[in-house]
Motif scaffolding. Structure first.
Motif, short mmCIF file in Angstrom:
data_model
loop_
_atom_site.label_atom_id
_atom_site.label_comp_id
_atom_site.label_asym_id
_atom_site.label_seq_id
_atom_site.Cartn_x
_atom_site.Cartn_y
_atom_site.Cartn_z
N ALA A 191 1.22 -0.99 -0.23
CA ALA A 191 0.23 -0.23 -0.16
C ALA A 191 1.17 1.12 0.33
O ALA A 191 0.75 2.42 -1.05
N LEU A 194 1.90 2.46 -3.51
CA LEU A 194 1.00 3.11 -4.73
C LEU A 194 1.55 4.02 -4.91
O LEU A 194 1.63 5.05 -3.94
N SER A 277 -4.60 2.98 0.05
CA SER A 277 -5.13 2.15 -1.78
C SER A 277 -6.26 3.08 -2.16
O SER A 277 -6.75 3.14 -3.34
N VAL A 299 -9.81 -1.55 -6.11
CA VAL A 299 -8.50 -1.06 -5.87
C VAL A 299 -7.47 -2.61 -6.49
O VAL A 299 -6.53 -1.92 -7.01
N MET A 303 -4.00 -2.81 -9.52
CA MET A 303 -3.31 -3.12 -9.72
C MET A 303 -2.60 -4.05 -10.13
O MET A 303 -2.80 -4.78 -10.73
#
Length: 487
Positions: A191, A194, A277, A299, A303
């Protein structure tokens, strides 16, 4: 007489107790309430109420369990003064644990189901919220899917309990809690890497009291009180049983504080995963329970390697659910064993009983969806959750408080002596007035607030008053018996 089973280590006690307290509320409810009430400003408020509200009641539950060396099925029988009927509380405690499990096993099944869906690549290519939302809706509408994963959860829980306290419950809880923290830390690292993650951390870790004011300070206070209270599952003896499994080497305030820290740590780390996130992909962090089953799968889809990260997240969620389920199943098995049953018989009978009792919740979203007990749009699960969360938990905690603080119960002196036996932090005896008079008022406020939010005037006041009057029969009867004895 057969000696009572004991835990093999202090670490086992802490991890099992924390596993019981750590549940989906830490990950499901805590982040979206935090998002709603201004991030870190709400976290600070929550921590204050955790210490002044949750911690004293936890110490009392552990004390009653350790002093009686029984589960809540018989702990009040052992400690109550002669000619009093405090033992009647056990029916609320037993009922609370059964009710909690007959809807919690369905939700735990959802987590296992989503683990499988993520690992199998079910969400690959589903980049729109509507598609992911439809997946959740279709799962609820499918009775066989709900029942299968509910059964899987029950089988896992009772199989572990069947292995015994040390070789089953304690050993598996140690591994599961350890894995839970490892998976969480891996997710935190991901996280943090990101894009725009720092904005999410800023929202989460820097207090914004202006946003709390915008959403209503009173609302934030009630939300923080409720979260601090309900996250520990106090009042139905879920934790008291583990007090009966430990020795007197350590004071119970220190042990309770350690459990609270572990419980809070899980909730806090969950925020470190969720907020970066959400901010990274521009989705709302205060989107309610749908955050877990709708928002976060979107989410993960965005990714690189999203299926793996999604699988790890729902594995973590499954561990959070299963640690609670295993701990409460152990409570239910202990009730029967305290009544003279063998562990094998207690596991087999309750395995069948929990399956049967859990079916209405699993079917309440599909075949039995026409049953809407709390109004249009509600389900059987909503009713079961309301009975436990808004009635049995607060009122059970109120009874524990009264039992431990007043002379017509177990009494303050007996409680303090038990809580402060051993090494570690003492429970301050000078907190008597707070525990005996102020804390019960706070709990009553939480109890009545639950009815105010659920029903309209004057039905809410009438229902809450009737329920409270029934529960107060036990301390009133004990007070009357004490007066007669004095005469």
């Amino acid at each position: 007489m057969k000696n009572r089973e004991k835990l093999s280590s202090r670490l086992g006690f802490l991890l099992i107790s924390a596993g019981c307290a750590v549940g989906l509320g830490n990950v499901w409810r805590f982040p979206y309430i935090t998002g709603q009430y201004g991030g870190a400003a709400f976290v600070l408020l929550y921590l204050i109420f955790l210490v002044i509200l949750g911690l004293p009641i936890m110490v009392m539950e552990f004390s009653v369990g350790r002093a009686s060396q029984k589960s809540s099925a018989q702990s009040f029988d052992v400690l109550e003064p002669p000619k009093t009927k405090w033992h009647g509380i056990k029916y609320f405690a037993i009922g609370g644990n059964y009710l909690l499990m007959i809807f919690y096993t369905t939700v735990g099944g959802w987590m296992l189901n989503y683990c499988f869906k993520m690992l199998s690549g079910h969400f690959n290519g589903s980049l729109h919220t509507e598609e992911v939302s439809a997946t959740f809706s279709n799962m609820l509408a499918d009775p066989w899917q709900n029942i299968f994963w509910m059964l899987a959860t029950i089988v896992i829980g009772f199989f572990i309990c069947s292995r015994g306290l040390q070789n089953g419950v304690e050993k598996v809880s140690k591994y599961m809690m350890s894995c839970l923290f490892i998976v969480m830390l891996v997710l935190v690292v991901r996280a943090f890497t990101l894009p725009n993650a720092m904005e999410g951390l800023k929202f989460y870790l820097v207090p914004d009291f202006h946003k709390m004011i915008e959403n209503g300070i009173g609302n934030a206070v009630f939300a923080a009180m409720g979260q601090a209270f309900f996250t520990l599952s106090l009042g139905i003896g879920s934790l008291a049983i583990f007090g009966s499994y430990i020795g007197k080497e350590h004071r119970l305030t220190q042990e309770s504080l350690n459990v609270c820290i572990l419980d809070t740590l899980v909730a806090f780390i969950a925020g470190l995963i969720i907020f970066p996130s959400c901010f990274s992909f521009g989705v709302a962090a205060n989107s309610g329970p749908g955050l877990v089953f709708v928002t976060l799968p979107n989410v993960f889809n965005s990714m690189a390697g999203g299926s793996i990260w999604g699988f790890l997240f729902f594995l973590f969620m499954s561990f959070a659910a299963l640690t609670t389920i295993i701990a409460v199943f152990e409570n239910i098995v202990a009730y029967a064993m305290d009544s003279g049953w063998t562990r094998k018989k207690a596991v087999l009978v309750n395995f069948v009983l929990i399956i049967v009792l859990s079916l209405p919740c699993a079917l309440g979203f599909n075949i039995l969806s026409d049953i809407q007990p709390l109004g249009v749009g509600t389900t059987i699960q909503d009713l079961e959750d309301f009975i436990v969360s808004n009635n049995l938990l607060p009122l059970g905690s109120l009874l524990y408080l009264m039992f431990c603080t007043h002379r017509y119960g177990w009494g303050w002196k007996n409680f303090i002596n038990e809580a402060n036996t051993g090494k570690g932090r003492k429970f301050p005896a000078k907190l008597f007035s707070y525990c005996a008079y102020i804390l019960p008022v706070i709990i009553l406020v939480i109890f009545f607030q639950g009815y105010i939010e659920k029903f309209t005037w004057p039905l809410n006041f009438i229902l809450a008053t009737v329920i409270l009057a029934i529960v107060l029969y036990f301390p009133i009867q004990a007070w009357v018996a004490n007066r007669r004895k004095a005469k």
